[in-house]
Motif scaffolding. Structure first.
Motif, PDB file in Angstrom:
ATOM      1  N   THR A   1      13.400 -18.587 -25.248  1.00  0.00           N
ATOM      2  CA  THR A   1      13.497 -19.985 -25.329  1.00  0.00           C
ATOM      3  C   THR A   1      14.176 -19.542 -26.703  1.00  0.00           C
ATOM      4  O   THR A   1      14.254 -20.518 -27.364  1.00  0.00           O
ATOM      5  CB  THR A   1      12.139 -19.746 -26.197  1.00  0.00           C
TER       6      THR A   1
ATOM      7  N   ARG B   1      17.772 -20.568 -26.187  1.00  0.00           N
ATOM      8  CA  ARG B   1      18.197 -21.814 -26.268  1.00  0.00           C
ATOM      9  C   ARG B   1      17.812 -22.712 -27.131  1.00  0.00           C
ATOM     10  O   ARG B   1      19.077 -23.421 -26.876  1.00  0.00           O
ATOM     11  CB  ARG B   1      16.816 -22.542 -24.769  1.00  0.00           C
ATOM     12  N   GLU B   2      16.743 -22.471 -27.840  1.00  0.00           N
ATOM     13  CA  GLU B   2      16.811 -23.124 -29.526  1.00  0.00           C
ATOM     14  C   GLU B   2      17.895 -23.017 -30.002  1.00  0.00           C
ATOM     15  O   GLU B   2      17.890 -23.929 -31.105  1.00  0.00           O
ATOM     16  CB  GLU B   2      15.759 -23.178 -29.951  1.00  0.00           C
TER      17      GLU B   2
ATOM     18  N   GLN C   1      21.776 -29.437 -24.327  1.00  0.00           N
ATOM     19  CA  GLN C   1      19.991 -28.785 -24.009  1.00  0.00           C
ATOM     20  C   GLN C   1      19.305 -30.080 -24.011  1.00  0.00           C
ATOM     21  O   GLN C   1      18.116 -30.111 -23.505  1.00  0.00           O
ATOM     22  CB  GLN C   1      20.156 -28.344 -25.802  1.00  0.00           C
ATOM     23  N   ASN C   2      19.560 -31.238 -24.602  1.00  0.00           N
ATOM     24  CA  ASN C   2      18.299 -32.245 -23.728  1.00  0.00           C
ATOM     25  C   ASN C   2      18.225 -32.601 -22.928  1.00  0.00           C
ATOM     26  O   ASN C   2      17.778 -32.372 -21.628  1.00  0.00           O
ATOM     27  CB  ASN C   2      18.527 -33.328 -24.778  1.00  0.00           C
TER      28      ASN C   2
ATOM     29  N   SER D   1      20.110 -30.140 -20.555  1.00  0.00           N
ATOM     30  CA  SER D   1      18.774 -29.211 -19.407  1.00  0.00           C
ATOM     31  C   SER D   1      17.888 -29.504 -19.143  1.00  0.00           C
ATOM     32  O   SER D   1      16.839 -28.173 -18.340  1.00  0.00           O
ATOM     33  CB  SER D   1      19.843 -28.589 -19.937  1.00  0.00           C
ATOM     34  N   ARG D   2      17.064 -29.722 -20.672  1.00  0.00           N
ATOM     35  CA  ARG D   2      15.395 -29.518 -20.497  1.00  0.00           C
ATOM     36  C   ARG D   2      14.869 -30.125 -19.533  1.00  0.00           C
ATOM     37  O   ARG D   2      14.568 -31.153 -18.893  1.00  0.00           O
ATOM     38  CB  ARG D   2      14.807 -30.331 -21.658  1.00  0.00           C
ATOM     39  N   ARG D   3      14.050 -29.070 -18.710  1.00  0.00           N
ATOM     40  CA  ARG D   3      13.187 -29.605 -17.391  1.00  0.00           C
ATOM     41  C   ARG D   3      11.659 -30.073 -17.401  1.00  0.00           C
ATOM     42  O   ARG D   3      11.570 -30.380 -16.466  1.00  0.00           O
ATOM     43  CB  ARG D   3      13.579 -29.017 -15.874  1.00  0.00           C
TER      44      ARG D   3
ATOM     45  N   LEU E   1       8.177 -29.945 -20.124  1.00  0.00           N
ATOM     46  CA  LEU E   1       7.792 -29.794 -21.604  1.00  0.00           C
ATOM     47  C   LEU E   1       6.663 -30.006 -21.692  1.00  0.00           C
ATOM     48  O   LEU E   1       5.173 -30.507 -20.620  1.00  0.00           O
ATOM     49  CB  LEU E   1       8.054 -31.724 -21.972  1.00  0.00           C
TER      50      LEU E   1
ATOM     51  N   PHE F   1      14.578 -36.514 -23.860  1.00  0.00           N
ATOM     52  CA  PHE F   1      14.351 -34.987 -22.607  1.00  0.00           C
ATOM     53  C   PHE F   1      14.280 -36.230 -21.265  1.00  0.00           C
ATOM     54  O   PHE F   1      13.176 -36.315 -21.254  1.00  0.00           O
ATOM     55  CB  PHE F   1      13.530 -34.196 -22.976  1.00  0.00           C
TER      56      PHE F   1
ATOM     57  N   LEU G   1      13.120 -34.615 -17.810  1.00  0.00           N
ATOM     58  CA  LEU G   1      12.148 -33.582 -17.363  1.00  0.00           C
ATOM     59  C   LEU G   1      11.572 -33.533 -16.285  1.00  0.00           C
ATOM     60  O   LEU G   1      11.487 -34.371 -15.549  1.00  0.00           O
ATOM     61  CB  LEU G   1      11.278 -34.388 -18.562  1.00  0.00           C
TER      62      LEU G   1
END
Length: 396
Positions: free
Chosen positions: A30, A33-34, A47-48, A50-52, A54, A87, A90
């Protein structure tokens, strides 16, 4: 002279987006990734996109130190809107623990919820039928929905059934305002349902499952007011593999005849031939006739929890020993009527038994227990008492 490290960084910075997507997905930490998103604006966009999933700090869908450290944190509609705008791809959203999030806070899902496959509203006490209907209409691809302790009624369940026909896993535990009518709408409209939790739903008898799909393999119905017809409906699809009807204590006083019956005999009626795990813990009224029916009618049974089932007597234990040829785990903790003869029946039968959870059986003598250990050295006797025996494949 140019620094080689700077040259390498420059070449990475100019990688095409598909390569950057691959690099981001490869990062399993994590923190990494951040940090990826802090490199530059372009990498932040990667990154935004790719975020799956939340999950907020107040969420307890998956307990963590973070969620326990922020017990009063709440998500405002404005915050949720900003995050959903950021994001936009998601697949999983957990709003569990957002106690005060109103129905209107879910409006952004109409624009950014089309890819969502899982949504959790556990203990979202301000989300009502309107919010559930809004989410269902905005997220037609949902396969996992959790409404644990939500103030939803049959109206919300109908909306869910009409909009999300691909639903596979549904948690309705502690939803006190739903009835078999709403459950029936789900059974008819969601023909891919695999797992349903209805524990502590006092308004359900189980008949809403009548005509359910053969895909229904997992049902938790602890402390429900199930009727015989309701239990028959639960297994009517023919695909049930795990059934939890623990803490149900209901008996039927027939109009004619001296025999008092319980509500569980329908499980052995032929529709539950695929049943592998059965939880009867604290079903203090289950009787030998039902034990016989289930032992004969559920040949695939591998684990059976009968802890605190005080009305199971010698003939019941003999039925298990005779017919449960594939039983691997048996729970008999604190069964008042498990005596030496009953343990002998288990010892002589149940040839696949590998674990016996047993303690507090007051009618057993130490001699009978030692003889069991001597003749069945292949069985591990454990004194621990296990409450949950659910398989791991559902609600992970």
């Amino acid at each position: 002279m140019e620094d080689p490290s700077c040259s390498g960084l420059t070449s990475i910075m100019h990688l095409p987006d598909d390569c950057l997507f691959f690099i981001f997905q490869w990062l399993d930490c994590t923190t990494d990734r951040e940090s990826f998103g802090l490199t530059c604006r372009r990498w932040l966009q990667i990154q935004n996109l790719s975020r799956r999933s939340l999950q907020f700090a107040c969420s307890f869908t998956h307990l963590s130190l973070s969620s326990l450290a922020h017990p009063n944190f709440n998500v405002s509609p404005f915050q949720l809107h900003r995050l959903l705008t950021r994001f936009q791809h998601l697949q999983s959203l957990s709003l569990s623990g957002c106690l005060y999030l109103p129905n209107s806070g879910l409006t952004p899902l109409q624009h950014y919820g089309s890819n969502l496959q899982a949504i959790h509203f556990d203990c979202c006490f301000s989300i009502t039928d309107h919010g559930v209907s809004l989410a269902a209409a905005a997220c037609p691809l949902l396969v996992v929905v959790s409404l644990y302790r939500c103030h939803v009624t049959d109206v919300g369940l109908e909306s869910l059934a009409n909009a999300c026909s691909g639903l596979k896993q549904l948690n309705l535990s502690h939803c006190s305002k739903i009835s078999d009518f709403g459950l029936g709408a789900l059974s008819r409209g969601c023909r891919q349902l695999q797992a349903v939790r209805i524990s502590f739903c006092s308004g359900l008898t189980g008949i809403g499952f009548r005509g359910c799909s053969s895909t229904l393999a997992y049902v938790e119905a602890e402390s429900c007011s199930l009727e015989p017809d309701g239990i028959e409906a639960i297994v009517s699809g023919g695909g049930i593999e795990y059934l939890d009807v623990s803490c149900i204590n209901k008996i039927i006083f027939p109009v004619k005849g001296p025999h008092i019956e319980d509500v569980f005999a329908a499980i052995g009626g032929g529709f539950a031939s695929s049943l592998r795990i059965l939880n009867f813990r604290m079903c203090r009224t289950v009787r030998d006739a039902s034990i016989l029916a289930i032992a004969k009618g559920c040949p695939q049974l591998q684990e059976w929890n009968l802890a605190l089932c005080h009305e199971v007597k010698i003939s019941g234990w003999m039925s298990i020993g005779t017919y449960c040829n594939k039983l691997e785990k048996l729970h008999v903790n604190r069964c008042r009527n498990l005596c030496d003869q009953g343990l002998l029946a288990l010892r002589n039968g149940c040839r696949q038994l590998s674990v016996l959870y047993m303690n507090g059986c007051v009618r057993l003598t130490s001699t009978a227990i030692e003889l069991f250990k001597f003749y069945r050295g292949d069985v591990n006797i454990k004194e621990e008492e296990v409450v949950c025996i659910a398989p791991s494949w559902a609600f992970r």
